[in-house]
Enzyme design. Structure first.
Site, short mmCIF file in Angstrom:
data_model
loop_
_atom_site.label_atom_id
_atom_site.label_comp_id
_atom_site.label_asym_id
_atom_site.label_seq_id
_atom_site.Cartn_x
_atom_site.Cartn_y
_atom_site.Cartn_z
N ARG A 142 -15.67 -12.76 50.60
CA ARG A 142 -14.92 -13.51 49.59
C ARG A 142 -13.58 -12.82 49.37
NH1 ARG A 142 -15.54 -9.83 45.41
NH2 ARG A 142 -17.50 -8.70 45.37
N HIS B 17 -19.53 3.54 39.38
CA HIS B 17 -19.50 2.90 40.70
C HIS B 17 -18.72 1.59 40.70
CE1 HIS B 17 -22.37 5.95 41.74
NE2 HIS B 17 -23.25 5.48 40.88
N GLU C 221 -28.93 5.97 51.30
CA GLU C 221 -27.92 6.58 52.17
C GLU C 221 -27.60 7.99 51.71
OE1 GLU C 221 -25.26 2.78 53.67
OE2 GLU C 221 -24.54 3.96 51.97
N LYS D 62 -27.14 -5.84 52.66
CA LYS D 62 -26.51 -4.61 53.14
C LYS D 62 -27.31 -4.00 54.29
CE LYS D 62 -24.06 -3.18 48.94
NZ LYS D 62 -24.23 -4.41 48.17
#
Length: 672
Positions: A292, A235, A200, A116
């Site tokens: 994917r 999440h 973040e 990421k």
């Protein structure tokens, strides 16, 4: 086009791929672990190869075993599905080195988007908007906490190599940061083999919107519109829908162009999903790219009329994309609900067990149609601790969102699943929730609507208890009480007694406690009374046993339903709802005796001990964390149910435990 495909996955995605490949005339090969020898995906393929033990690390994550299976069977291509090795650049390279077609993007593209942090640096160079945060390589705890302070709380800690909500925590205050970071890093290392995280800014009331992209080897790249995946728990996505409610054509085009730019920046080929987080004012930011096909792809198939697995196979064979961007259209609205073996009332704790019953709505059309099921398990299969506890995906399509929502409500109400706890009732409440119905969506919807979505238990209605009572009478061999049993009393199985009277009290336990159901027969007339309620005239009919299909009349009210019995447990399906009752059989209770285990804390499921936070002799207060377990790739904290003193800890870090074993002996103390 290749003619033999090995599917390096399991469950519903392997079944889904096999169905499309068969339609295209491609032979399929399944791989399976010890736990999946009789699994549905094994039977769905033309051939199957055993690759190892039940743990993913001993089977589905073994690239060498999968490549050997491909060599032995003469497979020409490998489809990785999603999860396991699907986003593993090393596996993609190994396939190429072995002369096999990897049905997915190039290894370099997977590697570029696999981190990421690295992906966000790449997107910054491609002018794709990013959430403010730290995406660098430094991972010292103090340094990361300094970055969090600079960003400003609340912040989101996220596993750099992760996905599916694993290795992710929201931190609201500086004091919470160290423990949350340590937990994320443990979970990330366990799930992905990489403990690196990024930090973040956590956006308030954000929406999770993702764009489905497809690219071929001829330089074409298109986006197949968006999916709204905002409704999440822990999440992880619960509900997905397409198109995103409230999406304007201008914003759709802007997000689509950004997604295509992200794909082109890494030389992407095949199916991929670019995930964005969007603020209420319309601003959106790149989160990550999943290299994917994803669990939620059926809603995109429903609104576009395209088979995305077929697109994958054609692109992997070197063919151009079937359609250009200007040929793609949105048709209606689609919603997908993920049906899991889990208990929403216990923080969505996974449920392990056998699917005693699994029946889909009678109007389901598999793979296509207004109501679709993508499932990898059947009635009688086990939900094991080794894999994700998803039972199936239920997908509906309608002319508009409201029709799709109503269709989903009806479909959920028609599902029959027993033997494990499920989230079906919760999904029904979610579909019916005012905020969801009004498309007031964001990632905090479930937490914000907690009181509505998790109502306090209610006592069972008299009609439900009467259905259960009739089913028990039927299971005991009593015929329907209308005299249709034979010519004389010795031929009738209707509760006949000398003197014409029959009386019995059934004790049934629901979520609110024990209920007394008093049955009485005088001549040919039956009555039923619940607790202290007045007796009412009672008539019933039943047929079948698994389930018993029951119809009752209690006073002036009628009810009908299906009753599944497993020992003392009764699952009643009526009016689109499932109610579980326990029959307190006095003979069985007397035989079992009464064992008092109030002081023991047991493992809720099989798993591994990650951390022991207390020692013998230590005093703890109610709610204090005692042990951290890992089960089904997620961390679960065992907390003290009351104030007490730890007498003994029975397991250590690294131990594997089975469901139900006592972990800690906690002696209760008086509350101050």
């Amino acid at each position: 086009m290749f003619d033999t495909l090995l599917i390096a996955n399991r469950g519903e995605i392997a079944c889904r791929i096999a169905a499309t490949a068969r339609r295209m005339g491609i032979r399929t090969i399944a791989v399976y672990s010890d736990a999946d020898a009789d699994a549905r995906h094994v039977q769905a393929c033309d051939r199957a190869v055993h690759i190892g033990g039940p743990e993913p690390a001993a089977s589905y994550l073994r690239a060498d075993a999968i490549l050997e299976a491909a060599r032995r069977t003469g497979a020409q291509a490998i489809h990785p599905g999603y999860g396991f090795l699907s986003e593993n650049a090393g596996f993609a390279r190994a396939c190429a080195d072995a002369g096999l077609v990897f049905v997915g993007p190039p290894a370099d593209a997977i590697a570029a988007m696999g981190s990421k942090s690295a992906a966000k640096a790449l997107m910054s160079g491609a002018d794709v908007p990013l959430v403010p945060g730290y995406h660098g390589e430094r991972q010292e705890a103090d340094f990361l906490q300094d970055q969090a302070r600079a960003i400003g709380y609340p912040v989101l800690i996220k596993a750099s190599a992760g996905g599916g909500g694993k290795g992710m925590r929201i931190v609201h205050a500086d004091a919470e940061f160290p423990a949350a970071l340590a937990s994320c890093q443990r979970e990330a290392a366990s799930s992905f083999g990489n403990a690196q995280v990024l930090i973040e800014r956590y956006l308030l009331k954000p929406r999770h919107i993702e764009i489905q992209i497809f690219a071929d080897t001829h330089g074409q790249c298109v986006y197949l519109f968006e999916r709204d995946c905002s409704v999440q728990r822990r999440h992880q996505k619960v509900i997905e829908e397409a198109p995103a409610p409230g999406m304007t054509p201008e914003r759709r085009e802007a997000m689509g162009r950004a997604a295509v730019a992200a794909a082109q920046a890494v030389g992407y080929v095949g199916a991929g999903t670019v995930e964005f987080i969007a603020e209420p004012d319309g601003r959106f930011y790149f989160m990550e790219m999943n290299t994917r096909l994803q669990v939620e792809h059926p809603v995109t198939e429903a609104i576009t009329g395209q088979d995305l697995v077929e697109w994958q196979l054609r692109v992997a064979a070197g063919q151009p994309l079937p359609l250009r961007q200007d040929q793609l259209r949105i048709q209606g609205h689609a919603i997908e609900a993920r049906i899991y073996a889990e208990n929403p009332d216990k923080d969505f704790l996974p449920s392990i067990g056998r699917l005693d019953a699994l029946q889909w709505p009678p109007h389901v059309i598999f793979q296509t149609g207004p109501v679709r099921v993508d499932g990898g398990v059947r009635e009688g299969d086990m939900i094991s601790p080794h894999y994700d506890p998803m039972i199936a995906k239920l997908i509906v399509h309608g002319q508009d969102r409201e029709q799709a929502r109503q269709r989903m409500l009806r479909a959920l109400g028609a599902v029959r699943c027993t033997g494990v706890q499920t989230n079906i009732a919760f999904l029904g409440r979610l579909m019916d929730d005012p905020a969801f119905a009004a498309a007031d969506l964001d990632t905090g919807l479930i937490e914000r609507g907690h009181d509505r979505l998790f109502p306090a238990p209610r006592a069972s209605e008299d009609g439900t208890l009467a259905l259960a009572a009739a089913a028990l009478l039927h299971h005991d061999g009593l015929a329907r009480p209308d005299g249709a049993g034979g010519a004389g009393p010795w031929q009738q199985a209707d509760g006949w007694r000398v003197g014409g009277r029959y009386a019995r009290t059934l004790t049934l336990r629901d979520a609110c406690g024990e209920r007394a159901v008093r049955l009485r027969r005088d001549g040919g007339d039956w009555t039923l009374a619940v607790d202290e309620h007045p007796a009412q005239a009672f008539r019933w009919q039943a047929e079948g046993r698994h389930p018993a299909r029951v119809r009752i009349r209690l006073g002036d009210a009628e009810a009908r339903g299906d009753v599944h019995r497993d020992g003392a447990r009764l699952d009643i399906f009526a009016d689109g709802r499932r109610q579980t009752l326990e029959w307190r059989d006095p003979l069985a209770l007397a035989a079992a005796g009464a064992a008092d285990e109030a002081g023991g804390l047991t493992a809720p499921m099989p798993g591994k001990i990650l951390s022991v936070l207390v020692a013998p002799g230590e005093a703890v207060t109610r709610g204090a964390p005692l042990i951290v377990m890992e089960a089904m790739k997620m961390e679960h904290t065992i907390e003290a149910p009351h104030n007490g003193t730890v007498k003994e800890v029975f397991y250590a870090v690294g131990d594997q435990v089975t469901e139900g074993v006592t972990l800690i002996d906690l002696e209760a103390t008086e509350t101050a």
